[in-house]
Design a protein around this motif. Structure first.
Motif, PDB file in Angstrom:
ATOM      1  N   LYS A  39       1.445  -1.401  -0.218  1.00 28.29           N
ATOM      2  CA  LYS A  39       0.193   0.148  -0.059  1.00 28.29           C
ATOM      3  C   LYS A  39       1.274   1.036   0.435  1.00 28.29           C
ATOM      4  CE  LYS A  39      -4.301   2.068   2.339  1.00 28.29           C
ATOM      5  NZ  LYS A  39      -5.852   1.929   2.974  1.00 28.29           N
ATOM      6  N   GLU A  40       1.857   1.194   0.504  1.00 21.68           N
ATOM      7  CA  GLU A  40       3.163   2.718   0.573  1.00 21.68           C
ATOM      8  C   GLU A  40       3.104   2.799  -0.713  1.00 21.68           C
ATOM      9  OE1 GLU A  40       2.087   0.240   4.505  1.00 21.68           O
ATOM     10  OE2 GLU A  40       2.770  -0.230   2.596  1.00 21.68           O
ATOM     11  N   ARG A  41       3.575   1.516  -0.797  1.00 19.29           N
ATOM     12  CA  ARG A  41       4.033   1.387  -2.886  1.00 19.29           C
ATOM     13  C   ARG A  41       3.182   2.606  -3.481  1.00 19.29           C
ATOM     14  NH1 ARG A  41       7.041  -2.786  -5.418  1.00 19.29           N
ATOM     15  NH2 ARG A  41       9.452  -2.514  -3.825  1.00 19.29           N
ATOM     16  N   PHE A  42       1.988   2.053  -4.006  1.00 18.70           N
ATOM     17  CA  PHE A  42       0.897   2.523  -4.203  1.00 18.70           C
ATOM     18  C   PHE A  42       0.644   4.289  -3.469  1.00 18.70           C
ATOM     19  CE2 PHE A  42      -0.128  -1.957  -5.709  1.00 18.70           C
ATOM     20  CZ  PHE A  42       0.092  -1.723  -6.640  1.00 18.70           C
ATOM     21  N   ALA A  43       1.196   4.604  -3.034  1.00 20.34           N
ATOM     22  CA  ALA A  43       0.367   5.796  -1.887  1.00 20.34           C
ATOM     23  C   ALA A  43       1.624   6.975  -3.015  1.00 20.34           C
ATOM     24  CB  ALA A  43       0.463   5.726  -0.439  1.00 20.34           C
ATOM     25  N   LYS A  44       3.180   6.338  -2.866  1.00  8.71           N
ATOM     26  CA  LYS A  44       4.042   7.025  -3.613  1.00  8.71           C
ATOM     27  C   LYS A  44       3.788   7.469  -4.648  1.00  8.71           C
ATOM     28  CE  LYS A  44       7.927   5.833  -1.315  1.00  8.71           C
ATOM     29  NZ  LYS A  44       9.053   4.378  -1.220  1.00  8.71           N
ATOM     30  N   SER A  45       2.824   6.385  -5.580  1.00  8.98           N
ATOM     31  CA  SER A  45       2.051   6.451  -7.153  1.00  8.98           C
ATOM     32  C   SER A  45       0.981   7.152  -6.796  1.00  8.98           C
ATOM     33  CB  SER A  45       1.969   5.171  -7.538  1.00  8.98           C
ATOM     34  OG  SER A  45       2.092   4.613  -7.497  1.00  8.98           O
ATOM     35  N   LEU A  46       0.253   7.257  -6.096  1.00 10.91           N
ATOM     36  CA  LEU A  46      -0.709   8.197  -5.968  1.00 10.91           C
ATOM     37  C   LEU A  46      -0.081   9.470  -5.736  1.00 10.91           C
ATOM     38  CD1 LEU A  46      -3.942   6.420  -4.021  1.00 10.91           C
ATOM     39  CD2 LEU A  46      -3.922   6.572  -6.715  1.00 10.91           C
ATOM     40  N   ALA A  47       0.796   9.739  -5.453  1.00 10.11           N
ATOM     41  CA  ALA A  47       1.467  10.644  -4.838  1.00 10.11           C
ATOM     42  C   ALA A  47       1.500  11.963  -6.411  1.00 10.11           C
ATOM     43  CB  ALA A  47       2.135  10.623  -3.868  1.00 10.11           C
ATOM     44  N   SER A  48       2.265  10.813  -7.111  1.00  4.85           N
ATOM     45  CA  SER A  48       2.829  11.631  -7.957  1.00  4.85           C
ATOM     46  C   SER A  48       1.559  12.230  -9.090  1.00  4.85           C
ATOM     47  CB  SER A  48       3.349  10.694  -9.268  1.00  4.85           C
ATOM     48  OG  SER A  48       2.233   9.699  -9.416  1.00  4.85           O
ATOM     49  N   ILE A  49       0.121  12.069  -8.719  1.00  4.01           N
ATOM     50  CA  ILE A  49      -0.284  12.737  -9.463  1.00  4.01           C
ATOM     51  C   ILE A  49      -1.228  14.072  -8.927  1.00  4.01           C
ATOM     52  CG2 ILE A  49      -3.907  12.792  -9.524  1.00  4.01           C
ATOM     53  CD1 ILE A  49      -3.265   9.805  -9.123  1.00  4.01           C
ATOM     54  N   SER A  50      -1.338  14.960  -9.443  1.00  7.11           N
ATOM     55  CA  SER A  50      -1.513  16.364  -9.995  1.00  7.11           C
ATOM     56  C   SER A  50      -2.545  16.811  -8.168  1.00  7.11           C
ATOM     57  CB  SER A  50      -2.214  17.704 -10.965  1.00  7.11           C
ATOM     58  OG  SER A  50      -3.660  17.032 -10.632  1.00  7.11           O
ATOM     59  N   PRO A  51      -2.308  17.493  -7.347  1.00  9.01           N
ATOM     60  CA  PRO A  51      -3.471  18.053  -6.466  1.00  9.01           C
ATOM     61  C   PRO A  51      -4.786  17.978  -6.880  1.00  9.01           C
ATOM     62  CG  PRO A  51      -1.959  18.940  -5.949  1.00  9.01           C
ATOM     63  CD  PRO A  51      -1.107  17.833  -7.168  1.00  9.01           C
ATOM     64  N   ALA A  52      -5.180  18.892  -8.346  1.00  6.89           N
ATOM     65  CA  ALA A  52      -6.346  19.074  -9.022  1.00  6.89           C
ATOM     66  C   ALA A  52      -7.026  18.033  -8.504  1.00  6.89           C
ATOM     67  CB  ALA A  52      -6.413  20.089  -9.202  1.00  6.89           C
ATOM     68  N   VAL A 108      -6.730   0.777  -5.748  1.00  5.13           N
ATOM     69  CA  VAL A 108      -5.626   0.421  -7.454  1.00  5.13           C
ATOM     70  C   VAL A 108      -5.942  -1.277  -6.696  1.00  5.13           C
ATOM     71  CG1 VAL A 108      -2.771   1.034  -7.172  1.00  5.13           C
ATOM     72  CG2 VAL A 108      -4.782   2.813  -5.990  1.00  5.13           C
ATOM     73  N   ILE A 109      -5.684  -1.901  -8.455  1.00  3.36           N
ATOM     74  CA  ILE A 109      -5.296  -3.145  -7.994  1.00  3.36           C
ATOM     75  C   ILE A 109      -3.665  -3.307  -9.161  1.00  3.36           C
ATOM     76  CG2 ILE A 109      -5.765  -5.123  -9.683  1.00  3.36           C
ATOM     77  CD1 ILE A 109      -9.023  -4.007  -9.582  1.00  3.36           C
ATOM     78  N   CYS A 110      -3.018  -4.150  -7.628  1.00  2.00           N
ATOM     79  CA  CYS A 110      -1.800  -4.782  -8.940  1.00  2.00           C
ATOM     80  C   CYS A 110      -1.825  -5.727  -9.664  1.00  2.00           C
ATOM     81  CB  CYS A 110      -1.140  -5.446  -7.555  1.00  2.00           C
ATOM     82  SG  CYS A 110       0.672  -5.428  -7.986  1.00  2.00           S
ATOM     83  N   HIS A 111      -1.163  -5.075 -10.815  1.00  2.00           N
ATOM     84  CA  HIS A 111      -1.320  -5.127 -12.406  1.00  2.00           C
ATOM     85  C   HIS A 111      -0.490  -7.264 -11.806  1.00  2.00           C
ATOM     86  CE1 HIS A 111      -2.389  -2.447 -15.003  1.00  2.00           C
ATOM     87  NE2 HIS A 111      -1.183  -1.672 -14.366  1.00  2.00           N
ATOM     88  N   PHE A 112       1.087  -7.138 -11.613  1.00  2.00           N
ATOM     89  CA  PHE A 112       1.085  -8.996 -11.148  1.00  2.00           C
ATOM     90  C   PHE A 112       0.056  -9.496 -10.553  1.00  2.00           C
ATOM     91  CE2 PHE A 112       4.579  -5.239 -12.026  1.00  2.00           C
ATOM     92  CZ  PHE A 112       5.118  -5.788 -12.920  1.00  2.00           C
ATOM     93  N   CYS A 113      -0.307  -8.857  -9.128  1.00  2.18           N
ATOM     94  CA  CYS A 113      -0.518 -10.095  -8.261  1.00  2.18           C
ATOM     95  C   CYS A 113      -2.299 -10.303  -7.730  1.00  2.18           C
ATOM     96  CB  CYS A 113      -0.222 -10.097  -6.578  1.00  2.18           C
ATOM     97  SG  CYS A 113      -0.309  -8.369  -6.165  1.00  2.18           S
ATOM     98  N   LYS A 114      -2.468  -9.095  -8.679  1.00  6.05           N
ATOM     99  CA  LYS A 114      -4.199  -8.547  -8.154  1.00  6.05           C
ATOM    100  C   LYS A 114      -4.593  -8.112  -6.870  1.00  6.05           C
ATOM    101  CE  LYS A 114      -4.982  -9.777 -12.936  1.00  6.05           C
ATOM    102  NZ  LYS A 114      -5.545  -8.980 -13.685  1.00  6.05           N
ATOM    103  N   LYS A 115      -3.260  -8.102  -6.381  1.00  4.37           N
ATOM    104  CA  LYS A 115      -3.800  -7.563  -4.902  1.00  4.37           C
ATOM    105  C   LYS A 115      -4.377  -6.617  -4.758  1.00  4.37           C
ATOM    106  CE  LYS A 115      -3.377  -7.350  -0.311  1.00  4.37           C
ATOM    107  NZ  LYS A 115      -1.966  -7.789   0.233  1.00  4.37           N
ATOM    108  N   LYS A 116      -5.335  -6.046  -4.351  1.00  8.23           N
ATOM    109  CA  LYS A 116      -6.773  -4.886  -4.083  1.00  8.23           C
ATOM    110  C   LYS A 116      -5.831  -4.063  -3.043  1.00  8.23           C
ATOM    111  CE  LYS A 116     -10.470  -6.004  -6.514  1.00  8.23           C
ATOM    112  NZ  LYS A 116     -11.955  -6.547  -6.621  1.00  8.23           N
ATOM    113  N   TYR A 117      -5.984  -2.243  -3.485  1.00  2.00           N
ATOM    114  CA  TYR A 117      -6.143  -1.080  -2.154  1.00  2.00           C
ATOM    115  C   TYR A 117      -6.065  -0.898  -2.183  1.00  2.00           C
ATOM    116  CZ  TYR A 117      -1.302  -4.609  -1.234  1.00  2.00           C
ATOM    117  OH  TYR A 117       0.052  -4.865  -1.842  1.00  2.00           O
ATOM    118  N   VAL A 118      -7.213   0.154  -1.649  1.00  2.00           N
ATOM    119  CA  VAL A 118      -8.236   0.631  -1.215  1.00  2.00           C
ATOM    120  C   VAL A 118      -7.723   1.900  -0.178  1.00  2.00           C
ATOM    121  CG1 VAL A 118     -10.306   1.200  -0.057  1.00  2.00           C
ATOM    122  CG2 VAL A 118     -10.370  -0.724  -1.668  1.00  2.00           C
TER     123      VAL A 118
END
Length: 292
Positions: free
Chosen positions: A242-255, A269-279
């Motif tokens: 979840k921490e890794r995907f949080a960094k990806s979300l943080a790369s999105i613009s604030p708007a 967010v769903i991981c392409h590799f293992c299909k695990k879901k993070y809410v």
């Protein structure tokens, strides 16, 4: 049973030889991505070849990403491999089943395509990763990885990868081998090994008869000519978090993040590799906006 790879030297160091059992690894990949027969075979061969190359070309904490970008119905296949034996992957279209080819085997070439690119990016811990790219030469993948090793890595090699798929799309066996010639390899030795490889049954068929990686190497080079060096565990393992995907979300613009909050009040967010879901809840998204 745990999958593993064997590293060996043969003919007094004239050859490096690798053999691998990836049955459980490919089984797990098939279950995660729900692949059908042709896609399973292509995906499994790509996983097996990536595992072989990872053990040959990487050290320590290094990793590589393989992209097979063919014009077949599976679309792009992506595999990540590490020096420690972990591998993971995904493909654009997992539901590919095709009629058998002229040899009455699963049509891997038809699934992958005979036109496209094989691209391998190695992260060796340097400032910039190294990327090598070659055209697909067959779509059967063993030949394509062999061509990559010769053209991009300048290492004459022979690579064989094989997957046995049951009628219900499950994986019966999967594995492969790689033989690399050293610069001083004798031509007579190379000719002998080439003939031995030509006489080999399909790896998956041998493994269905309980042939283990060590025995595959002995059949290629002869036990008296072989020195086993190492045994490496191979497994399908995803390192997402979840921490890794949080960094990806943080790369999105604030708007854009604020728009997600206003319209959806959460993000999945769903991981392409293992299909695990993070809410990510509304409160978590708001904290990301604040941090940005």
């Amino acid at each position: 049973m745990t999958d593993y790879l064997i590293k060996a030297l043969a003919y007094n160091g004239q050859l490096r030889v690798y053999a691998i059992d990836t049955t459980e690894t490919v089984r797990k990949a098939q279950r995660i991505h729900d692949t059908w027969s042709a896609a399973t075979t292509a995906f499994g061969r790509a996983i097996t070849a990536t595992s072989l190359l990872s053990q040959s070309l990487l050290k320590g904490g290094n990793k590589m990403t393989v992209k097979i970008m063919g014009n077949g119905p599976t679309g792009t296949i992506v595999i990540d491999g590490t020096a420690s034996g972990d591998v993971k992957g995904y493909l654009k279209e997992p539901h590919v089943h095709l009629p058998l080819n002229k040899q009455q085997k699963i049509d891997v070439k038809g699934a992958v395509g005979s036109s496209g690119l094989l691209e391998i990016t190695k992260d060796l811990g340097l400032k910039m990763p190294f990327t090598g790219q070659v055209p697909l030469v067959s779509g059967e993948l063993g030949e394509d990885f062999t061509y990559y090793m010769a053209k991009s890595e300048q290492i004459p090699s022979s690579i064989g990868v094989s997957v046995f798929v049951n009628n219900d799309n499950s994986v019966r066996t999967a594995g492969g081998f790689m033989v690399q010639a050293m610069p001083d390899a004798d031509e007579a030795v190379l000719a002998e090994v080439e003939q031995n490889i030509a006489n080999l049954p399909a790896i998956s068929v041998m493994m269905a008869k309980k042939t283990i990686p060590e025995e595959i190497i002995y059949r290629i080079c002869g036990q008296k000519n072989t020195q086993i060096l190492d045994k490496v565990e191979i497994s399908y393992r995803c390192d997402c978090s979840k921490e890794r995907f949080a960094k990806s979300l943080a790369s999105i613009s604030p708007a854009d993040l604020k728009l997600i909050i206003e319209e959806d009040h959460s993000a999945e967010v769903i991981c392409h590799f293992c299909k695990k879901k993070y809410v990510f809840t509304e409160a978590e998204l708001e904290r990301l906006v604040k941090d940005i």
